[in-house]
Design a protein around this motif. Sequence first.
Motif, PDB file in Angstrom:
ATOM      1  N   VAL A  66       0.837  -1.201   0.000  1.00 52.67           N
ATOM      2  CA  VAL A  66       0.000   0.000   0.000  1.00 52.67           C
ATOM      3  C   VAL A  66       0.877   1.257   0.000  1.00 52.67           C
ATOM      4  CG1 VAL A  66      -1.684   1.343   1.305  1.00 52.67           C
ATOM      5  CG2 VAL A  66      -1.976  -1.132   1.080  1.00 52.67           C
ATOM      6  N   ARG A  95      -7.984  -0.171   1.326  1.00 57.18           N
ATOM      7  CA  ARG A  95      -6.769   0.630   1.513  1.00 57.18           C
ATOM      8  C   ARG A  95      -5.969   0.692   0.219  1.00 57.18           C
ATOM      9  NH1 ARG A  95      -6.504  -1.806   6.719  1.00 57.18           N
ATOM     10  NH2 ARG A  95      -5.052  -3.391   5.977  1.00 57.18           N
ATOM     11  N   ALA A  96      -5.845  -0.457  -0.448  1.00 55.15           N
ATOM     12  CA  ALA A  96      -5.077  -0.500  -1.696  1.00 55.15           C
ATOM     13  C   ALA A  96      -5.759   0.314  -2.793  1.00 55.15           C
ATOM     14  CB  ALA A  96      -4.904  -1.952  -2.144  1.00 55.15           C
TER      15      ALA A  96
END
Length: 207
Positions: A66, A95-96
Motif C-alpha cells: 500500500v 486501503r489498496a
Amino acid sequence: MGDKISVLIVDDHPMLREGVAAVVGAEADMIIAGEAGDGAEALAKFIALAPDVTLMDLKMPGADGVSAISAIRAESPDARIVVLTTYAGDAQALRALRAGASGYLLKSSLRRELIETIRAVHAGRRHLQSEVAHEIAVNAIGEALTDREVEVLRRVASGRPNKEIARALSLSEDTIKGHLRNIFAKLDVDDRTQAVTVAHRRGIIQI
C-alpha cells in the motif's frame, strides 16, 4: 518494448515472481519490464523502467504494498497498478484501492484472470475480483473501527491484557473495556479471539 504492454512484477518471493513472469511473458502482447522484491525497490524500478502496468504484492518486508502504491502514484498519478495478494479482506482491499490501485486479484486466480486483468487495467479500466468485491459489499454497511479501536485490537492480538493495554495507551481499564465492547459490536463477534480472527481475515489488522 514497442506496442507491447510492459509489466513490472513486485513480490518478495522469487518463485512467485518467476511464475508470474512465465505467465505474462508467454503473451504476444506483453513483455516483462523488470522485477522488484520490496516496496522501496518497486518505486526505484518504476521510476527507472516506466512500466505500463505494475503487479504489486501487499505483504512485503520494509515498505509494504500500500505504501509503494501511494509512492508510485505520487510519482506518476496515471500509474496503473494491479494488486496480487493472498488476502480477500475488504479493509485491506479498500486501503489498496484508495491508495491508487486499479485492480485487485487473489494469487489463487492468477492463471484464470491475470492476463485479462492486465489488459483491462492497461486500457484504463478497473478490475476487482468477484470474491473481493463480495467481501467489500458484505461489510460496506457496517461501521468501521476507529484508529483507537484498531490500536487496541492490535494489542489484543499480541496477547496483551486490558490492564497492560490501558497503561500503554495512557487510558483507564474501563475505557479499554468500552473500546472492546464497540469492537465486538462492529465486528459482530462475542469475544477477543473472534474479534482478532475476523479483523485479520478482513485485513483490518495483520498478525
